[in-house]
Scaffold this motif. Structure first.
Motif, PDB file in Angstrom:
ATOM      1  N   ALA A   1     -12.758  16.790   5.643  1.00  0.00           N
ATOM      2  CA  ALA A   1     -12.861  17.619   4.440  1.00  0.00           C
ATOM      3  C   ALA A   1     -13.552  16.856   3.307  1.00  0.00           C
ATOM      4  N   GLU A   2     -13.280  15.573   3.217  1.00  0.00           N
ATOM      5  CA  GLU A   2     -13.930  14.739   2.199  1.00  0.00           C
ATOM      6  C   GLU A   2     -15.428  14.640   2.465  1.00  0.00           C
ATOM      7  N   ALA A   3     -15.786  14.437   3.741  1.00  0.00           N
ATOM      8  CA  ALA A   3     -17.203  14.373   4.113  1.00  0.00           C
ATOM      9  C   ALA A   3     -17.893  15.700   3.835  1.00  0.00           C
ATOM     10  N   GLN A   4     -17.202  16.797   4.139  1.00  0.00           N
ATOM     11  CA  GLN A   4     -17.777  18.125   3.917  1.00  0.00           C
ATOM     12  C   GLN A   4     -18.082  18.350   2.440  1.00  0.00           C
ATOM     13  N   THR A   5     -17.146  17.995   1.584  1.00  0.00           N
ATOM     14  CA  THR A   5     -17.346  18.167   0.143  1.00  0.00           C
ATOM     15  C   THR A   5     -18.549  17.375  -0.344  1.00  0.00           C
ATOM     16  N   TYR A   6     -18.669  16.136   0.117  1.00  0.00           N
ATOM     17  CA  TYR A   6     -19.789  15.296  -0.304  1.00  0.00           C
ATOM     18  C   TYR A   6     -21.120  15.890   0.168  1.00  0.00           C
ATOM     19  N   LEU A   7     -21.188  16.282   1.436  1.00  0.00           N
ATOM     20  CA  LEU A   7     -22.438  16.806   1.978  1.00  0.00           C
ATOM     21  C   LEU A   7     -22.827  18.126   1.330  1.00  0.00           C
ATOM     22  N   ASN A   8     -21.853  18.952   1.024  1.00  0.00           N
ATOM     23  CA  ASN A   8     -22.147  20.206   0.334  1.00  0.00           C
ATOM     24  C   ASN A   8     -22.745  19.937  -1.049  1.00  0.00           C
ATOM     25  N   SER A   9     -22.183  18.971  -1.765  1.00  0.00           N
ATOM     26  CA  SER A   9     -22.694  18.624  -3.092  1.00  0.00           C
ATOM     27  C   SER A   9     -24.095  18.030  -3.003  1.00  0.00           C
ATOM     28  N   LEU A  10     -24.305  17.153  -2.025  1.00  0.00           N
ATOM     29  CA  LEU A  10     -25.617  16.548  -1.829  1.00  0.00           C
ATOM     30  C   LEU A  10     -26.662  17.614  -1.524  1.00  0.00           C
ATOM     31  N   SER A  11     -26.326  18.520  -0.637  1.00  0.00           N
ATOM     32  CA  SER A  11     -27.250  19.581  -0.248  1.00  0.00           C
ATOM     33  C   SER A  11     -27.612  20.483  -1.418  1.00  0.00           C
ATOM     34  N   SER A  12     -26.620  20.864  -2.212  1.00  0.00           N
ATOM     35  CA  SER A  12     -26.867  21.793  -3.312  1.00  0.00           C
ATOM     36  C   SER A  12     -27.692  21.144  -4.422  1.00  0.00           C
TER      37      SER A  12
ATOM     38  N   TYR B   1       0.840  -1.191   0.000  1.00  0.00           N
ATOM     39  CA  TYR B   1       0.000   0.000   0.000  1.00  0.00           C
ATOM     40  C   TYR B   1       0.877   1.244   0.000  1.00  0.00           C
ATOM     41  N   SER B   2       0.423   2.261  -0.712  1.00  0.00           N
ATOM     42  CA  SER B   2       1.073   3.574  -0.626  1.00  0.00           C
ATOM     43  C   SER B   2       0.515   4.300   0.588  1.00  0.00           C
ATOM     44  N   ILE B   3       1.115   5.416   0.961  1.00  0.00           N
ATOM     45  CA  ILE B   3       0.608   6.182   2.096  1.00  0.00           C
ATOM     46  C   ILE B   3      -0.766   6.769   1.765  1.00  0.00           C
ATOM     47  N   SER B   4      -1.033   7.028   0.485  1.00  0.00           N
ATOM     48  CA  SER B   4      -2.365   7.489   0.073  1.00  0.00           C
ATOM     49  C   SER B   4      -3.403   6.391   0.267  1.00  0.00           C
ATOM     50  N   ASP B   5      -3.003   5.143   0.028  1.00  0.00           N
ATOM     51  CA  ASP B   5      -3.909   4.016   0.283  1.00  0.00           C
ATOM     52  C   ASP B   5      -4.253   3.947   1.769  1.00  0.00           C
ATOM     53  N   LEU B   6      -3.239   4.140   2.624  1.00  0.00           N
ATOM     54  CA  LEU B   6      -3.482   4.107   4.067  1.00  0.00           C
ATOM     55  C   LEU B   6      -4.467   5.198   4.477  1.00  0.00           C
ATOM     56  N   GLU B   7      -4.346   6.368   3.878  1.00  0.00           N
ATOM     57  CA  GLU B   7      -5.262   7.470   4.184  1.00  0.00           C
ATOM     58  C   GLU B   7      -6.695   7.064   3.880  1.00  0.00           C
ATOM     59  N   LYS B   8      -6.918   6.469   2.704  1.00  0.00           N
ATOM     60  CA  LYS B   8      -8.266   6.083   2.306  1.00  0.00           C
ATOM     61  C   LYS B   8      -8.825   4.984   3.190  1.00  0.00           C
ATOM     62  N   LEU B   9      -7.981   4.031   3.594  1.00  0.00           N
ATOM     63  CA  LEU B   9      -8.449   2.878   4.358  1.00  0.00           C
ATOM     64  C   LEU B   9      -8.644   3.188   5.837  1.00  0.00           C
ATOM     65  N   SER B  10      -7.902   4.161   6.368  1.00  0.00           N
ATOM     66  CA  SER B  10      -7.972   4.449   7.809  1.00  0.00           C
ATOM     67  C   SER B  10      -8.726   5.720   8.146  1.00  0.00           C
ATOM     68  N   GLY B  11      -8.857   6.632   7.169  1.00  0.00           N
ATOM     69  CA  GLY B  11      -9.467   7.931   7.470  1.00  0.00           C
ATOM     70  C   GLY B  11      -8.509   8.896   8.132  1.00  0.00           C
ATOM     71  N   ILE B  12      -7.245   8.500   8.287  1.00  0.00           N
ATOM     72  CA  ILE B  12      -6.213   9.371   8.850  1.00  0.00           C
ATOM     73  C   ILE B  12      -5.458  10.032   7.702  1.00  0.00           C
ATOM     74  N   SER B  13      -5.306  11.338   7.756  1.00  0.00           N
ATOM     75  CA  SER B  13      -4.677  12.053   6.649  1.00  0.00           C
ATOM     76  C   SER B  13      -3.218  11.651   6.487  1.00  0.00           C
ATOM     77  N   VAL B  14      -2.730  11.801   5.257  1.00  0.00           N
ATOM     78  CA  VAL B  14      -1.319  11.541   4.982  1.00  0.00           C
ATOM     79  C   VAL B  14      -0.442  12.371   5.911  1.00  0.00           C
ATOM     80  N   HIS B  15      -0.824  13.630   6.107  1.00  0.00           N
ATOM     81  CA  HIS B  15      -0.069  14.532   6.989  1.00  0.00           C
ATOM     82  C   HIS B  15       0.061  13.933   8.390  1.00  0.00           C
ATOM     83  N   ASN B  16      -1.060  13.458   8.951  1.00  0.00           N
ATOM     84  CA  ASN B  16      -1.017  12.904  10.311  1.00  0.00           C
ATOM     85  C   ASN B  16      -0.265  11.587  10.373  1.00  0.00           C
ATOM     86  N   ILE B  17      -0.400  10.757   9.348  1.00  0.00           N
ATOM     87  CA  ILE B  17       0.339   9.495   9.325  1.00  0.00           C
ATOM     88  C   ILE B  17       1.844   9.768   9.377  1.00  0.00           C
ATOM     89  N   ARG B  18       2.274  10.748   8.608  1.00  0.00           N
ATOM     90  CA  ARG B  18       3.710  11.085   8.594  1.00  0.00           C
ATOM     91  C   ARG B  18       4.161  11.637   9.935  1.00  0.00           C
TER      92      ARG B  18
END
Length: 298
Positions: A243-254, A3-20
């Motif tokens: 931030a990912e959840a926010q983007t989705y909810l904003n799109s759903l709402s609009s 897995y890449s660190i981006s894969d870990l972000e998607k699977l855990s919900g922890i940002s790449v920044h925080n993982i590092r």
């Protein structure tokens, strides 16, 4: 698997920044490197990160959790598992016996136990006091290596079958009645809470359009324009970045400005976002019960 660190972000919900940061400050993970010096992580590193994430979200300090060996982490997870013991003896009986039946793939016994709990406490209370804490414990047992993914899937499928069977006994409401549209986002497939909501609404005599899991956002507008529901209900349980959840909810709402949307799921993430005006958070099953009892209007 690697897995890449981006894969870990998607699977855990922890940002790449925080993982590092967790790696640098606390030695949380030890990635390997390819011949080209690219970092990658194996299954053991992914599992360790998921265990760290689970303990972190349970309230343990990240500095302490990251410093633990896998063995010490397992002991701490066991304490969290022990803390899921139900207050009522009969509820704990069902939880432990269902887990035991799940571990040996005993479908007959597992089915009988769930049916018995339905008979004693009803479907909603069985969900609140048996199924929900059961799924929490199963998740912790998986992190601790005591339950396999196949056993978890086996249990989930039987719970789904029971909810489908209960729902099938409910009358179908006329198509001209305004009602609810139920769905999960396209990256969500844990549909047991949605199936429960489907049953509760139908049992209360309400019309339901059930789309199920993994519904693409761009298809919702068409479904809503044809069925004209009064309310939408969705769950977001997967670990994800706020931030990912926010983007989705904003799109759903609009896209669905004229519809009241009810949202439930991972409260740690939901509390980290700003909900649009037409999206309302359901904190627990009692919130949903009150909506049903108050004649579908809130």
């Amino acid at each position: 698997m690697n897995y890449s660190i981006s894969d870990l972000e998607k699977l855990s919900g922890i940002s790449v920044h925080n993982i590092r940061i967790w790696e640098r400050r606390y030695g949380a993970l030890k990635p390997s490197r390819t011949a080209g010096n690219t970092r990658f992580y194996d299954d053991e590193q992914l599992k360790r990160l998921l265990s760290i994430t689970g303990l972190y979200h349970s309230g343990h300090k990240i500095s302490r959790v990251c410093s633990l060996s896998n063995s010490d982490m397992s002991q701490l997870l066991q304490l969290d598992i022990d803390s899921t013991v139900a207050a009522q003896h009969r509820h704990e009986y069902f939880i432990t016996q269902i887990i035991n039946s799940c571990l040996v793939y005993n479908e007959k016994k597992l089915s009988e136990l769930i049916s018995s709990s339905f008979g004693q406490d009803g479907i909603l209370n069985t969900y609140k006091f048996v199924i929900y804490p059961l799924l929490v414990r199963i998740g912790l047992l998986w992190l601790n290596g005591k339950v396999s993914p196949s056993q978890e899937h086996f249990l989930s499928q039987i719970i789904r079958q029971k909810l489908f069977a209960a729902t099938d006994s409910c009358a179908v409401v006329d198509n001209t009645t305004k009602g609810w549209l139920l769905f999960l986002p396209e990256d969500e497939d844990h549909d047991i809470p949605l199936l429960l909501a489907n049953y509760l609404l139908r049992a209360a005599g309400q019309r339901v359009i059930y789309l199920g899991p993994r519904v693409p956002l761009d298809t919702l507008h068409d479904a809503v324009s044809v069925t004209k529901p009064e309310f939408l209900l969705l769950f977001m349980t997967r670990m994800r970045l706020p931030a990912e959840a926010q983007t989705y909810l904003n799109s759903l709402s609009s896209q669905l400005k004229g519809v009241t949307i009810y949202l439930s799921g991972n409260l740690k993430i939901m509390h980290a976002v700003n909900l649009p005006e037409n999206i309302k958070l359901l904190e627990n099953p009692a919130d949903f019960e009150s909506i049903i009892k108050n004649k579908r209007t809130v």
